[in-house]
Design an enzyme around this catalytic site. Structure first.
Site, PDB file in Angstrom:
ATOM      1  N   GLY A  48       0.818  -1.220   0.000  1.00 41.24           N
ATOM      2  CA  GLY A  48       0.000   0.000   0.000  1.00 41.24           C
ATOM      3  C   GLY A  48       0.845   1.260   0.000  1.00 41.24           C
ATOM      4  O   GLY A  48       0.551   2.225  -0.707  1.00 41.24           O
ATOM      5  N   CYS A  49       1.899   1.254   0.789  1.00 43.70           N
ATOM      6  CA  CYS A  49       2.767   2.428   0.884  1.00 43.70           C
ATOM      7  C   CYS A  49       3.512   2.662  -0.426  1.00 43.70           C
ATOM      8  O   CYS A  49       3.726   3.808  -0.833  1.00 43.70           O
ATOM      9  CB  CYS A  49       3.728   2.283   2.055  1.00 43.70           C
ATOM     10  N   THR A  50       3.896   1.584  -1.101  1.00 34.86           N
ATOM     11  CA  THR A  50       4.554   1.714  -2.395  1.00 34.86           C
ATOM     12  C   THR A  50       3.585   2.303  -3.420  1.00 34.86           C
ATOM     13  O   THR A  50       3.950   3.213  -4.175  1.00 34.86           O
ATOM     14  CB  THR A  50       5.093   0.344  -2.866  1.00 34.86           C
ATOM     15  N   ALA A  53       3.209   6.059  -2.544  1.00 37.77           N
ATOM     16  CA  ALA A  53       4.440   6.816  -2.822  1.00 37.77           C
ATOM     17  C   ALA A  53       4.670   6.959  -4.326  1.00 37.77           C
ATOM     18  O   ALA A  53       5.081   8.022  -4.800  1.00 37.77           O
ATOM     19  CB  ALA A  53       5.636   6.133  -2.163  1.00 37.77           C
TER      20      ALA A  53
END
Length: 160
Positions: A48-50, A53
């Site tokens: 999710g963070c990738t 970002a």
């Protein structure tokens, strides 16, 4: 347990000085006179963070053209942020807050639901800070997928 801070528009944004993925110290005061988008994510190199970002990476040129400085913030150590930036070609500062002091000051660390359980952790959030260092928008508990498009609409950069 202390009550979690919830920032509101027009409040001063909590100041900070944190290292980025290259070890350079970045302070909110350095960006006075510019608008800042500070997005908080739980952990570098997770799916999710990738996604979030990389969505911000794909919008960074147009955000900068509209006068915004993009900053990412997580509790990850500098070396992990450096690997994240390298792996995904993230060309904006990723700030390291391993003590979670800045995350806590922004209300982006505390109790949250994770798979139905209450846990302590990073609360995915985005803050838009105006030229005077005040909160313009504080978005808590955001979803990684589609979030950047919502932020762009909120800022009037894309048609609603």
């Amino acid at each position: 347990m202390t009550e979690r801070v919830i920032l509101e528009p027009a409040q001063p944004a909590p100041d900070f000085s944190l290292p980025d993925q290259d070890g350079a110290t970045r302070s909110l005061a350095d960006f006075r006179g510019r608008r800042v988008i500070l997005f908080v994510y739980p952990a570098a190199m997770t799916p999710g963070c990738t996604t979030e970002a990389c969505d911000f990476r794909d919008s960074v040129a147009s955000l900068e053209a509209a006068g915004y400085q993009l900053l990412g913030l997580s509790p990850d150590p500098v070396d992990k942020l450096a690997r994240f930036a390298e792996r995904d070609s993230l060309d904006y500062p990723l700030l390291s807050d391993p003590d979670r002091e800045v995350l806590t000051a922004y209300g982006a660390f505390g109790e949250k639901k994770n798979y139905g359980r209450i846990v302590q952790g990073v609360i995915r959030s985005t803050f838009v800070i105006d030229e005077e260092g005040r909160i313009a928008h504080a978005l808590y508990n955001v979803k990684a997928t589609g979030h950047v498009a919502r932020v762009r609409k909120l800022l009037g950069l894309d048609a609603a």
